[in-house]
Design a protein around this motif. Structure first.
Motif, short mmCIF file in Angstrom:
data_model
loop_
_atom_site.label_atom_id
_atom_site.label_comp_id
_atom_site.label_asym_id
_atom_site.label_seq_id
_atom_site.Cartn_x
_atom_site.Cartn_y
_atom_site.Cartn_z
N SER A 1 0.80 -1.22 0.00
CA SER A 1 0.00 0.00 0.00
C SER A 1 0.84 1.27 0.00
CB SER A 1 -0.94 0.01 1.20
OG SER A 1 -0.20 -0.12 2.40
N GLY A 2 2.17 1.16 0.06
CA GLY A 2 3.01 2.34 0.08
C GLY A 2 3.73 2.54 -1.25
N GLY A 3 4.44 3.63 -1.36
CA GLY A 3 5.25 3.88 -2.54
C GLY A 3 4.41 4.27 -3.74
N SER A 4 5.11 4.36 -4.88
CA SER A 4 4.40 4.74 -6.11
C SER A 4 3.88 3.49 -6.79
CB SER A 4 5.36 5.49 -7.03
OG SER A 4 6.45 4.66 -7.36
N GLY A 5 3.22 3.69 -7.89
CA GLY A 5 2.67 2.56 -8.63
C GLY A 5 1.16 2.49 -8.50
N LEU A 6 0.60 1.56 -9.21
CA LEU A 6 -0.84 1.34 -9.23
C LEU A 6 -1.18 0.36 -8.11
CD1 LEU A 6 -3.55 1.65 -10.74
CD2 LEU A 6 -2.81 -0.20 -12.22
N HIS A 7 -1.99 0.78 -7.15
CA HIS A 7 -2.35 -0.14 -6.08
C HIS A 7 -3.84 -0.04 -5.77
CE1 HIS A 7 -1.15 3.60 -4.01
NE2 HIS A 7 -2.10 3.29 -3.14
N GLY A 8 -4.34 -1.11 -5.16
CA GLY A 8 -5.74 -1.16 -4.81
C GLY A 8 -6.02 -2.35 -3.92
#
Length: 154
Positions: free
Chosen positions: A77-84
C-alpha cells in the motif's frame, strides 16, 4: 387476500437471500476483472516502456500493487505505482506460480519483464459466499484470462 399475504411474506424472505448472493458474486466478479486488468496493464506497460514491473499481491490484506521492479520490496500500500484492494468480502484464496509450491497467506510477487514475458500464475479469489473465480496469467507471453471457477494450474 390470504394468498397475497402469503406471497408477500415469501417474497420478503426469499428476495434478500437472492439479492445478497448476487451482490457477493458481483463483488467477486469485479475484483477478478480489476485484478486481470492490472495484470494485463503490467504486461503491456513493461513491454512498452522496456522496464520490468512487479505485481505484488498481499494475500493477508487482500491488496495488490503494480510498480517498477526497483520498488519490489516496498509495502503493497506504500510507494508509487498502481495499487488497490479487492472488493469487500473478497479475498485471495491461493496463488500458484509455475514451478513453485502453492502460496497462501503471504506476499506474492509476479514479474513482468521488459521483453513482455510474465511469471505464469493461477490466482484464485474467493467471495464471502465461498464461490471461487480465477485469474490466469499464461506463459510465456503473459496473456491474462479470467474464469468463473477454480482453476488448478496443473
Amino acid at each position: 387476500m390470504v394468498v397475497i399475504l402469503i406471497l408477500a411474506f415469501a417474497a420478503s424472505v426469499v428476495y434478500p437471500r437472492l439479492s445478497g448472493g448476487l451482490i457477493e458474486r458481483e463483488r467477486l466478479r469485479a475484483s477478478v476483472n480489476q485484478l486481470a486488468a492490472v495484470a494485463a496493464h503490467g504486461r503491456d506497460e513493461s513491454a512498452a516502456t522496456q522496464q520490468p514491473l512487479v505485481l505484488t499481491l498481499d494475500m493477508d490484506r487482500s491488496e495488490y500493487r503494480l510498480a517498477d521492479a526497483s520498488q519490489d520490496r516496498e509495502a503493497v500500500s506504500g510507494g508509487s505505482g498502481l495499487h488497490g484492494a479487492l472488493e469487500e468480502g473478497v479475498t485471495f484464496r491461493s496463488v500458484r506460480l509455475t514451478g513453485r509450491p502453492e502460496q497462501t497467506g503471504k506476499v506474492v510477487r509476479l514479474r513482468f519483464t521488459a521483453e513482455g514475458w510474465a511469471d505464469p500464475a493461477v490466482i484464485q479469489l474467493v467471495g464471502s459466499d465461498g464461490v471461487v473465480n480465477s485469474v490466469v496469467i499464461t506463459a510465456p507471453a503473459g496473456r491474462v484470462e479470467t474464469y468463473p471457477s477454480a482453476v488448478s494450474g496443473e
